[in-house]
Design a protein around this motif. Structure first.
Motif, PDB file in Angstrom:
ATOM      1  N   ILE A  12       0.872  -1.169   0.000  1.00 28.61           N
ATOM      2  CA  ILE A  12       0.000   0.000   0.000  1.00 28.61           C
ATOM      3  C   ILE A  12       0.908   1.218   0.000  1.00 28.61           C
ATOM      4  O   ILE A  12       1.795   1.339   0.839  1.00 28.61           O
ATOM      5  CB  ILE A  12      -0.940   0.008   1.215  1.00 28.61           C
ATOM      6  N   ARG A  13       0.690   2.086  -0.972  1.00 32.13           N
ATOM      7  CA  ARG A  13       1.449   3.340  -1.069  1.00 32.13           C
ATOM      8  C   ARG A  13       0.446   4.474  -1.117  1.00 32.13           C
ATOM      9  O   ARG A  13      -0.497   4.442  -1.921  1.00 32.13           O
ATOM     10  CB  ARG A  13       2.309   3.336  -2.334  1.00 32.13           C
ATOM     11  N   TRP A  14       0.656   5.461  -0.268  1.00 28.32           N
ATOM     12  CA  TRP A  14      -0.249   6.602  -0.225  1.00 28.32           C
ATOM     13  C   TRP A  14       0.578   7.876  -0.147  1.00 28.32           C
ATOM     14  O   TRP A  14       1.527   7.951   0.632  1.00 28.32           O
ATOM     15  CB  TRP A  14      -1.166   6.510   0.996  1.00 28.32           C
ATOM     16  N   GLU A  15       0.227   8.867  -0.954  1.00 30.17           N
ATOM     17  CA  GLU A  15       0.866  10.179  -0.913  1.00 30.17           C
ATOM     18  C   GLU A  15      -0.185  11.209  -0.557  1.00 30.17           C
ATOM     19  O   GLU A  15      -1.276  11.201  -1.132  1.00 30.17           O
ATOM     20  CB  GLU A  15       1.499  10.528  -2.256  1.00 30.17           C
ATOM     21  N   ALA A  57      11.437   4.354   9.181  1.00 33.03           N
ATOM     22  CA  ALA A  57      11.094   2.979   8.826  1.00 33.03           C
ATOM     23  C   ALA A  57      10.715   2.249  10.105  1.00 33.03           C
ATOM     24  O   ALA A  57      11.307   2.476  11.167  1.00 33.03           O
ATOM     25  CB  ALA A  57      12.267   2.283   8.147  1.00 33.03           C
ATOM     26  N   TYR A  58       9.704   1.383  10.000  1.00 32.99           N
ATOM     27  CA  TYR A  58       9.261   0.623  11.167  1.00 32.99           C
ATOM     28  C   TYR A  58       8.671  -0.704  10.723  1.00 32.99           C
ATOM     29  O   TYR A  58       8.386  -0.911   9.538  1.00 32.99           O
ATOM     30  CB  TYR A  58       8.248   1.429  11.996  1.00 32.99           C
ATOM     31  N   THR A  59       8.491  -1.600  11.691  1.00 35.16           N
ATOM     32  CA  THR A  59       7.848  -2.878  11.433  1.00 35.16           C
ATOM     33  C   THR A  59       6.856  -3.164  12.544  1.00 35.16           C
ATOM     34  O   THR A  59       7.105  -2.818  13.710  1.00 35.16           O
ATOM     35  CB  THR A  59       8.872  -4.023  11.309  1.00 35.16           C
ATOM     36  N   VAL A  60       5.725  -3.734  12.196  1.00 35.84           N
ATOM     37  CA  VAL A  60       4.756  -4.153  13.201  1.00 35.84           C
ATOM     38  C   VAL A  60       5.218  -5.496  13.741  1.00 35.84           C
ATOM     39  O   VAL A  60       5.510  -6.418  12.970  1.00 35.84           O
ATOM     40  CB  VAL A  60       3.333  -4.250  12.600  1.00 35.84           C
ATOM     41  N   VAL A  61       5.306  -5.599  15.060  1.00 37.35           N
ATOM     42  CA  VAL A  61       5.712  -6.844  15.701  1.00 37.35           C
ATOM     43  C   VAL A  61       4.476  -7.536  16.276  1.00 37.35           C
ATOM     44  O   VAL A  61       3.463  -6.909  16.530  1.00 37.35           O
ATOM     45  CB  VAL A  61       6.778  -6.604  16.794  1.00 37.35           C
ATOM     46  N   GLY A  62       4.582  -8.833  16.443  1.00 33.96           N
ATOM     47  CA  GLY A  62       3.449  -9.598  16.958  1.00 33.96           C
ATOM     48  C   GLY A  62       2.930 -10.549  15.906  1.00 33.96           C
ATOM     49  O   GLY A  62       3.574 -10.791  14.883  1.00 33.96           O
ATOM     50  N   GLU A  63       1.747 -11.047  16.129  1.00 41.05           N
ATOM     51  CA  GLU A  63       1.198 -12.110  15.286  1.00 41.05           C
ATOM     52  C   GLU A  63       0.270 -11.627  14.179  1.00 41.05           C
ATOM     53  O   GLU A  63      -0.241 -12.447  13.416  1.00 41.05           O
ATOM     54  CB  GLU A  63       0.475 -13.118  16.174  1.00 41.05           C
ATOM     55  N   MET A  64       0.053 -10.347  14.065  1.00 40.34           N
ATOM     56  CA  MET A  64      -0.883  -9.836  13.049  1.00 40.34           C
ATOM     57  C   MET A  64      -0.389 -10.089  11.628  1.00 40.34           C
ATOM     58  O   MET A  64      -1.184 -10.310  10.720  1.00 40.34           O
ATOM     59  CB  MET A  64      -1.108  -8.349  13.279  1.00 40.34           C
ATOM     60  N   HIS A  68       4.858 -10.959   7.750  1.00 42.93           N
ATOM     61  CA  HIS A  68       5.938 -10.025   7.422  1.00 42.93           C
ATOM     62  C   HIS A  68       5.328  -8.638   7.372  1.00 42.93           C
ATOM     63  O   HIS A  68       4.208  -8.462   6.894  1.00 42.93           O
ATOM     64  CB  HIS A  68       6.564 -10.352   6.064  1.00 42.93           C
ATOM     65  N   HIS A  69       6.082  -7.645   7.840  1.00 42.79           N
ATOM     66  CA  HIS A  69       5.623  -6.261   7.743  1.00 42.79           C
ATOM     67  C   HIS A  69       6.833  -5.338   7.723  1.00 42.79           C
ATOM     68  O   HIS A  69       7.741  -5.463   8.549  1.00 42.79           O
ATOM     69  CB  HIS A  69       4.743  -5.881   8.934  1.00 42.79           C
ATOM     70  N   SER A  70       6.847  -4.425   6.779  1.00 41.22           N
ATOM     71  CA  SER A  70       7.822  -3.331   6.776  1.00 41.22           C
ATOM     72  C   SER A  70       7.119  -2.116   6.196  1.00 41.22           C
ATOM     73  O   SER A  70       6.328  -2.225   5.255  1.00 41.22           O
ATOM     74  CB  SER A  70       9.078  -3.671   5.970  1.00 41.22           C
ATOM     75  N   ALA A  71       7.417  -0.964   6.786  1.00 37.87           N
ATOM     76  CA  ALA A  71       6.760   0.261   6.337  1.00 37.87           C
ATOM     77  C   ALA A  71       7.691   1.437   6.508  1.00 37.87           C
ATOM     78  O   ALA A  71       8.639   1.391   7.296  1.00 37.87           O
ATOM     79  CB  ALA A  71       5.470   0.491   7.126  1.00 37.87           C
ATOM     80  N   SER A  72       7.398   2.489   5.751  1.00 38.66           N
ATOM     81  CA  SER A  72       8.149   3.729   5.896  1.00 38.66           C
ATOM     82  C   SER A  72       7.214   4.901   5.681  1.00 38.66           C
ATOM     83  O   SER A  72       6.190   4.798   4.997  1.00 38.66           O
ATOM     84  CB  SER A  72       9.313   3.793   4.907  1.00 38.66           C
ATOM     85  N   MET A  73       7.589   6.012   6.314  1.00 36.29           N
ATOM     86  CA  MET A  73       6.909   7.292   6.145  1.00 36.29           C
ATOM     87  C   MET A  73       7.998   8.296   5.802  1.00 36.29           C
ATOM     88  O   MET A  73       9.039   8.321   6.465  1.00 36.29           O
ATOM     89  CB  MET A  73       6.212   7.709   7.434  1.00 36.29           C
ATOM     90  N   ILE A  94       4.468   4.012   2.783  1.00 31.86           N
ATOM     91  CA  ILE A  94       4.511   2.746   2.056  1.00 31.86           C
ATOM     92  C   ILE A  94       4.517   1.618   3.072  1.00 31.86           C
ATOM     93  O   ILE A  94       5.310   1.635   4.023  1.00 31.86           O
ATOM     94  CB  ILE A  94       5.757   2.641   1.157  1.00 31.86           C
ATOM     95  N   SER A  95       3.647   0.650   2.867  1.00 34.36           N
ATOM     96  CA  SER A  95       3.557  -0.495   3.772  1.00 34.36           C
ATOM     97  C   SER A  95       3.527  -1.778   2.939  1.00 34.36           C
ATOM     98  O   SER A  95       2.691  -1.925   2.048  1.00 34.36           O
ATOM     99  CB  SER A  95       2.282  -0.381   4.625  1.00 34.36           C
TER     100      SER A  95
END
Length: 134
Positions: free
Chosen positions: A4-7, A70-77, A80-85, A100-101
């Motif tokens: 998902i990319r949003w501007e 840059a960040y990543t959601v941790v846990g069981e949701m 894989h997850h990586s995102a940046s703002m 971008i996520s």
């Protein structure tokens, strides 16, 4: 993998928007009312969304030169997850907020997309209205 990319345009100078975004401990203020609570412990912030979803995010980097977090959601949701703002300058009075996520499973897009879109709009409004001070 879903992406998902949003501007979102933001009617403030890039330096002003970045000074606020880089304060990762204040996400609940920057993205209100989409986020309603937040806390920070070490490099992990916990945020609560208005819909009740609680997420822990590990901050990977705060890059002042690129004006990017840059960040990543941790846990069981997510598997894989990586995102940046990121804040990108447009001119002296305007910038763009880019979120971008990337994540698995793809089915989480139904949950993530509206949060990214609403969060981006909330960030722009809060920064433009100067509700948040650096």
């Amino acid at each position: 993998m879903a992406t998902i990319r949003w501007e979102e345009p933001v009617a403030v100078p890039a330096a002003q928007a970045w000074a606020l975004l880089r304060r990762v401990d204040r996400a609940h203020e920057l993205f209100a009312p989409v986020l309603v609570a937040g806390s920070m412990e070490g490099d992990v912030r916990t945020v609560t969304f208005a819909n009740g979803l609680v997420v822990q995010e590990r901050i990977v980097t705060v890059d002042d030169q690129a004006q990017r977090i840059a960040y990543t959601v941790v846990g069981e949701m997510f598997e894989h997850h990586s995102a940046s703002m990121q804040i990108l300058p447009v001119d002296d009075a305007m910038c763009r907020f880019v979120w971008i996520s990337d994540f698995l499973p793809d089915e989480r897009a139904e949950t993530v997309r509206p949060l990214v879109e609403q969060g981006s709009r909330a960030f722009a409004k809060n920064v433009e209205d100067r509700k948040i001070r650096g």
